[in-house]
Design an enzyme around this catalytic site. Structure first.
Site, PDB file in Angstrom:
ATOM      1  N   ASP A   1      -1.322  -7.162  -2.640  1.00 51.31           N
ATOM      2  CA  ASP A   1      -0.751  -5.883  -2.934  1.00 51.31           C
ATOM      3  C   ASP A   1       0.489  -5.894  -3.656  1.00 51.31           C
ATOM      4  OD1 ASP A   1      -1.115  -3.007  -2.615  1.00 51.31           O
ATOM      5  OD2 ASP A   1      -1.688  -3.237  -0.559  1.00 51.31           O
TER       6      ASP A   1
ATOM      7  N   ASP B   1      -5.511   4.328  -4.464  1.00 48.86           N
ATOM      8  CA  ASP B   1      -6.329   4.160  -3.342  1.00 48.86           C
ATOM      9  C   ASP B   1      -7.436   5.073  -3.334  1.00 48.86           C
ATOM     10  OD1 ASP B   1      -4.585   1.946  -2.679  1.00 48.86           O
ATOM     11  OD2 ASP B   1      -4.145   2.811  -0.594  1.00 48.86           O
TER      12      ASP B   1
HETATM   13  C1  GLA Z   1      -2.215  -0.398  -0.274  1.00 39.72           C
HETATM   14  C2  GLA Z   1      -3.670  -0.882  -0.746  1.00 39.72           C
HETATM   15  C3  GLA Z   1      -4.813  -0.419   0.042  1.00 39.72           C
HETATM   16  C4  GLA Z   1      -4.464  -1.194   1.445  1.00 39.72           C
HETATM   17  C5  GLA Z   1      -3.160  -0.534   1.698  1.00 39.72           C
HETATM   18  C6  GLA Z   1      -2.810  -1.695   3.182  1.00 39.72           C
HETATM   19  O1  GLA Z   1      -2.323   0.960  -0.183  1.00 39.72           O
HETATM   20  O2  GLA Z   1      -3.974  -0.305  -2.235  1.00 39.72           O
HETATM   21  O3  GLA Z   1      -6.030  -1.052  -0.551  1.00 39.72           O
HETATM   22  O4  GLA Z   1      -4.720  -2.468   1.138  1.00 39.72           O
HETATM   23  O5  GLA Z   1      -2.221  -0.745   0.885  1.00 39.72           O
HETATM   24  O6  GLA Z   1      -1.528  -1.152   3.571  1.00 39.72           O
END
Ligand code: GLA
Length: 675
Positions: free
Chosen positions: A178, A233
């Site tokens: 990430d 997301d």
């Molecule tokens: C980010 C990523 C998500 C998830 C969250 C976890 O937002 O894009 O897919 O992994 O972190 O905290």
């Protein structure tokens, strides 16, 4: 990832945008094949050869976030269900842990420590269990000092080699990396360091880059990672899924074996969309050759969810060896045709209806890239049936639905029944006690004759549907149509709402079983606005979709919760009446051919500062009758006037201006229907 939450503001640091081309070292065999095909250099990435087709598996994030039910029992439960429910046989392989698996502090030696409550036996034990089922284990960390969750577990920045070795020692097979808390360090540098660290372990580990598309990874990450997120997301809503799909579609040229665009994990089964919408989600992710990572708790999933996730015809599209990401052949009025070339020369063809009403979507086998021929084999990948076609590919597609076909040039396909298209017009709106005319048309799209043809219209109990012209035919030859008119009446007193009406056609091919085609429609019973002027916010919309929480009446959109908007404000002026929306948004109103104009003052709400970029559009019976063009947060308010004379329904639409929905708080101030 969202714009206004305290969490994102606090935790996310986004590295500078750089767009250099990376040259990696050493060619693995599969990567070399891919490189030869694309004519571009490739580098061995940690998972080279493991991701010749997009990865398939499970990740807990979309169903649990950091809640306590994310634990060893869940992970083992998913592995058990992969085997017991046939998901493993269908191709699903990885069981991936997302954020929150670790303790918040490293140990005295700088090593990561699994959360002892969630994973009392450690990660190695979980990996061993998953491996014992013939499956693989994935893990997560961030290319920053901490991960993305509120708590912020240790990230790998500066610990890449030690953390990668620890993952390898545990038997990890997949890493999602990430982007939170990255301290502004260049993204290519951060992601390349972890690639090298994974490589140094000697263990093949699929490497999933998750920097949300912020630094255009499709331009540099081939040879660094095996896949890269292209967007923020996903969440479990139609608007979110649609917006991500639209951001990912244009990136088709950058995907291929071992270097996939990742439009984020699946939401299928989580409850925020209808099964029709989830089938679209799954169809389009497959046509886009996206990773298929199940994001629902399979221990609670219903049959419909399993049926979607285990559709082998659709999975075969995603997993096709050619590795092409489907490209958009046409898109107009919410009617999308997206085509993916397959290794055997066939084409997967998605007829996707973005709009809120059933629409005819049509293309041809040659437009889909096949050579001109006498006949084509057409397989409907949700019906699991084969037909023959003379070349036209067409269907009435339900609102938000997708008809997914696979098409081969094949003269022998005449052994299959002829494809037939069932079209319906006039069934959108019904006024109680008033007879409406509905027309059905069944067209033989095949090379062969349909026999003993009949068409029927199923209406709700108490309604009447009478054919006023023939609804049967002894034969229907190639290219011929049976058109039937119907008188449809809903009884007086039928309340406003949306009612199921099905058009059904049955016919027999020369050999074999009867074919039944069903078009599910929604007939809406509604009341038109009163004579004179009415504010849209005082009327009940037929439907209301919004990109960030619900549409707010007489307030700005605010945050995702209902009722959290502020005064509607555009360029310093506040408005008492109106609608606070966020792209992508669509509100539909019934106007019953009784209104002449819609006027509104529109603009981006001041609550997002100078940010946001949208277009406001007015559609009359699905036809665009007014539009602002691109409007930014820096622009003032604009007057929008639409001629809606004769329209049955009017839609107020806000698009994201082509750059995603973040900060797109769009106000319809004083929206007035004149009727
Ligand atoms: C980010 C990523 C998500 C998830 C969250 C976890 O937002 O894009 O897919 O992994 O972190 O905290």
């Amino acid at each position: 990832m969202r714009q206004l939450s305290a969490r994102s503001a606090r935790l996310r640091g986004i590295g500078a945008l750089t767009a250099a081309v990376l040259c990696g070292a050493g060619l693995g065999a599969p990567a070399a094949v891919a490189a030869a095909r694309d004519g571009a250099p490739a580098a061995t990435s940690p998972g080279a050869g493991l991701v010749d087709t997009p990865p398939m598996g499970f990740n807990n994030w979309n169903s649990t976030h950091c809640r306590p039910e994310f634990n060893e029992d869940m992970v083992k439960g998913m592995a058990d269900l992969f085997v017991a429910k046939g998901l493993k046989d269908a191709g699903y392989q990885y069981i991936n842990l997302d954020d929150c698996w670790a303790e918040s502090q490293r140990d005295a030696n700088g090593k990561l420590v699994p959360d002892p409550v969630r994973f009392p036996h450690g990660i190695k034990a979980v990996a061993d269990y998953v491996h014992s089922k013939g499956l693989k284990l994935g893990i997560y960390t961030s290319a920053g000092t901490h991960t993305c969750s509120e708590v912020g577990f240790p990230g790998a920045l500066g610990h890449e080699y030690s953390d990668a070795q620890q993952f390898a020692d545990w038997g990890v097979d997949y890493l999602k990396y990430d982007n939170c808390n990255n301290q502004g360090v260049d993204a290519q540098k951060r992601y390349t360091t972890m690639r090298d660290a994974l490589k140094a372990t000697g263990r093949p580990i699929v490497y999933s880059i998750c920097e949300w598309g912020s630094n255009k990874p499709w331009l540099w990450a081939k040879g660094v990672g095996d896949l890269w997120r292209t967007t923020g997301d996903i969440s479990d809503s139609w608007g979110s899924m649609l917006s991500i799909m639209k951001q990912n579609l244009p990136l088709a040229p950058y995907a291929g074996p071992g270097h996939w665009n990742d439009p984020d994990m699946l939401e299928v089964g989580n409850g925020g969309m209808t099964d029709t919408e989830y089938r679209t989600h799954f169809s389009m992710w497959s046509v886009m050759a996206a990773p298929l990572l199940i994001g629902t708790d399979l221990r609670q999933a219903d049959d419909a969810t399993y049926q979607i996730l285990e559709n082998k015809d659709v999975i075969a599209v995603d997993q096709d060896k050619l590795g092409e990401q489907g490209h958009v052949v046409s898109s107009e009025g919410g009617r999308w045709v997206v085509v993916k070339e397959m290794a055997d020369g066939s084409r997967a063809v998605a007829l996707f209806n973005e709009s809120d009403r059933a629409q005819r979507i049509a293309t041809t086998a040659t437009a889909a890239g096949l050579a001109t021929g006498h006949a084509y084999r057409v397989r409907d990948l949700w019906q699991h049936r084969d037909y023959n076609s003379a070349g036209t590919l067409a269907a009435t597609v339900p609102a938000h639905g997708t008809v997914l076909l696979r098409v081969w040039k094949d003269d022998h396909s005449v052994v299959y029944p002829p494809a037939a298209e069932l079209g319906v017009t006039g069934a959108d709106f019904v006024q109680p006690g008033k007879t409406e005319e509905v027309t059905t048309t069944l067209t033989d799209l095949g090379r062969t004759t349909a026999r003993r043809v009949s068409v029927d219209l199923d209406v709700p109990d108490g309604w009447q549907a009478e054919a006023t012209s023939p609804a049967t035919a002894r034969t229907l030859k190639s290219g011929k149509a049976l058109t039937t008119t119907w008188s449809v009446t809903a009884p007086k007193g039928t309340g406003p709402g949306s009612y199921g009406v099905n058009a059904v056609a049955t016919y027999w091919p020369s050999h074999g079983d009867a074919v039944t085609t069903r078009v599910p429609l929604r007939a809406r019973v509604a009341v038109a606005p009163p004579a004179g002027d009415s504010f849209a916010s005082d009327l009940t919309a037929l439907s209301s979709a919004n990109g960030w929480g619900p549409v707010e009446k007489d307030h700005s959109n605010g945050e995702a919760a209902a009722g959290d908007g502020k005064a509607l404000t555009i360029a310093g002026t506040t408005y008492a009446k109106g609608l606070g929306t966020n792209a992508a948004s669509s509100l539909e109103y019934y106007t019953g051919k009784q209104c002449s104009a819609l006027k509104a003052t529109v603009g981006v709400d001041d609550e997002v500062g100078d940010r946001g970029s949208v277009t406001f559009e007015v559609l009359a019976d699905g036809r665009k009758v007014a539009s602002t063009g691109l409007l930014k947060g820096t622009d003032g308010a604009q007057q929008l006037t639409a001629d809606i004379t004769g329209a049955q329904s009017v839609q107020l639409v806000v698009t994201d201006g082509g750059d995603g929905p973040d900060y797109d708080h769009a106000d319809w101030a004083q929206p007035t229907f004149s009727c």
